[in-house]
Write an enzyme that holds these catalytic residues in place. Structure first.
Site, PDB file in Angstrom:
ATOM      1  N   GLU A   1       0.830  -1.221   0.000  1.00  0.00           N
ATOM      2  CA  GLU A   1       0.000   0.000   0.000  1.00  0.00           C
ATOM      3  C   GLU A   1       0.860   1.264   0.000  1.00  0.00           C
ATOM      4  OE1 GLU A   1      -2.842  -0.569  -0.789  1.00  0.00           O
ATOM      5  OE2 GLU A   1      -2.945  -2.665  -0.213  1.00  0.00           O
ATOM      6  N   GLY A   2       2.014   1.193  -0.632  1.00  0.00           N
ATOM      7  CA  GLY A   2       2.950   2.307  -0.646  1.00  0.00           C
ATOM      8  C   GLY A   2       3.946   2.133   0.478  1.00  0.00           C
TER       9      GLY A   2
END
Length: 570
Positions: free
Chosen positions: A430-431
């Site tokens: 998610e980053g």
């Protein structure tokens, strides 16, 4: 002592540290009163303790496997997922029009944390569905909403997100998956995606993939990306399942941890999909899901930290080693100062991370309930901090849990190492946490630091008010907030790569100060009690890290490039 969901900790948090009173005054969440809050958390706690926690080791010892094109999950996972679905936990925050509970994100995130502590691999499945539900609520056509949302909310179907490709990781704009219009409102999706959490399984009857792809003639980069809903089985108009779609699981990834979570390499071969949102609006739609997931992943880190702490505390309370250095001690390693230091650090950081996440969730709820831009800006500011600090805390606390166990922590049978292996990926997906920090000092500072400064003003005002009650703690928090304010002013005046060079220490310093302010609130509510003692530990021993972190944040970028790339190996 098996895992026990921290229900009472959340109830204290929502009453005294991040109170839900303002939320309950809004029309949207007026029914989320004290009794409802207690009932929701208590019932979720029972599910975590009695159903999910017993599955934790199964996922590690008996991983998901691919057999003749069919994914089989770990023993007990189908039954565990069914219990989650039947309890309505997937659709806690979803629109009641589609079968959801319409509850605040504050309660949803609390339940997600408890589920993560109980069994992180299994919790990933409902988390992915929750993100897809929110993305469809915001961006899908009415026809898609009416067909898919009730199935996703009920848990009959599950959702995934498909971003990453072998050549396109964080640089999503480099993806090559194609979408060809078929002239009937559908699209043929072709390409390969990797790292797809719960990309296929046997716990629900259909898997619905949100896939980023590029239409013919679309521009290069992220601006040319569109989003498509591609189900494993094509649904009929009444929601029953029709033919299998043209997609398959190529393989399951062999991972460091999270063995119970099937992470798939997916191949789409002219698979039928439906556009979600406008053409070339894929990133905006996917970011809705990703922001939901970033809060959820932060909660995963905190949940793993809570579970690792409980495991370490149990071991320390039983393990006898050496002579007790304190008179009237327990006779266990709990008497030793360094073990106490580790356990106190674990507990204090879990509280800080949990309270920061709760603050973010309440800001999301207030923004949704009121439409107030200031609340939305607060939520946006806190989201990367929750994701990065929550997962960093999960990793640090889980590793410290291994250390508390000593040699036994390195032995798999104790289960201590599983927490460290399982939670490690949360700082990546998610980053990555570096990207979260860059987002904080970049996109989230495009307002000139206004949202950050407003929050720091509130912290300083709260510290001022606490001076008459706990002057030493209040002064320390005030001074830390003022240092962070000065660094924020400096930061927004710099060019972007200078900001990026100090982004990670800046984010951690921000989290340290937020944690101090929230511990201070807990101390005020529990004067002379264990929560004040924990706050004293955090503010005296952990909060001072902010000073060195801020010095690092202001060091600039020049020294990072002082050694040529070719000389790094020298």
């Amino acid at each position: 002592m098996p895992y026990r969901a921290p229900v009472e900790d959340f109830l204290f948090l929502f009453e005294h540290v991040v109170p839900l009173d303002a939320l309950r005054e809004t029309e949207r969440f007026s029914e989320a009163g004290h009794d409802v809050t207690r009932a929701i958390l208590t019932e979720a706690g029972k599910l975590c303790d009695e159903v999910m926690a017993p599955l934790q080791r199964n996922g590690d010892l008996h991983p998901a496997r691919l057999e003749n094109g069919v994914v089989r999950t770990s023993p007990g996972y189908p039954e565990g997922f069914r219990a989650i679905a039947e309890g309505g936990w997937i659709g806690m925050a979803a629109d009641p029009e589609y079968g959801g509970m319409g509850l605040p994100m504050a309660l949803t995130s609390a339940v997600n944390e408890m589920m993560s502590g109980a069994c992180l691999s299994l919790q990933l499945a409902p988390l992915m569905s929750q993100g897809q539900i929110e993305a469809l609520e915001h961006h899908a056509s009415d026809a898609i909403k009416e067909l898919y949302l009730p199935k996703l909310v009920s848990g009959e179907w599950t959702g995934t997100m498909n971003l990453t490709e072998p050549q396109a990781g964080s640089d999503v704009g480099a993806l090559s998956t194609k979408a060809e219009p078929q002239g009937d409102g559908t699209y043929a999706i072709s390409g390969q995606k990797i790292y797809i959490s719960w990309g296929d399984h046997d716990v629900a009857e259909n898997v619905c993939h949100l896939v980023l792809a590029r239409l013919p003639g679309a521009p290069a980069g992220t601006k040319g990306i569109s989003l498509f809903l591609v189900p494993k089985y094509l649904p009929e108009g009444d929601g029953s399942l029709g033919a299998a779609n043209s997609l398959r699981v190529v393989s399951l990834e062999h991972k460091l941890g999270l063995h119970g979570s099937p992470t798939a390499v997916m191949e789409y071969d002219a698979a039928t999909g439906w556009l979600v949102g406008p053409e070339q609006g894929g990133m905006a739609a996917m970011f809705t899901m990703m922001n939901n997931a970033r809060l959820g992943v932060g909660e995963q880190g905190i949940g793993a930290a809570e579970a690792a702490y409980q495991k370490a505390l149990e071991y320390a309370a039983e393990r006898k080693q050496g002579r007790s250095p304190v008179e009237g001690g327990t006779g266990t390693i709990l008497d030793h100062a360094d073990v106490r230091r580790m356990l106190m650090t674990m507990k204090a950081d879990v509280f800080a991370a949990r309270a920061i996440a709760a603050s973010c969730a309440v800001a999301i709820d207030m923004g949704n309930a009121t439409g107030d831009a200031a609340w939305k800006a607060r939520a946006a500011l806190l989201t990367p901090i929750v994701k990065a600090f929550g997962t960093d805390t999960g990793i640090a606390v889980s590793e410290m849990g291994v250390q508390v166990h000593g040699g036994m922590g390195f032995i798999e049978e104790t289960g201590a190492a599983q927490f460290a292996r399982d939670v490690r990926v949360t700082a990546i997906y998610e980053g990555t946490n570096g990207i979260q920090a860059m987002d904080l000092v970049g996109r989230k500072m495009m307002d000139g630091g206004e949202a950050a400064q407003t929050l720091l003003e509130e912290i300083e005002a709260g510290s001022e008010a606490a001076r008459s009650t706990i002057p030493d703690l209040a002064e320390a928090v005030w001074q830390a907030a003022e240092s962070l304010r000065e660094t924020t002013d400096w930061l927004v005046a710099q060019e972007m790569n200078t900001r990026f060079a100090g982004a990670v220490p800046y984010l951690r310093a921000f989290a340290r100060v937020l944690g101090g302010a929230l511990h201070l609130k807990a101390a005020l509510a529990d004067a002379g009690g264990p929560r004040e003692a924990l706050a004293r530990f955090y503010i005296r021993r952990l909060l001072p890290e902010h000073a060195s972190l801020l010095a690092h944040a202001q060091a600039g970028a020049d020294d990072l490039y002082a050694v040529d790339a070719g000389d790094l190996a020298a």
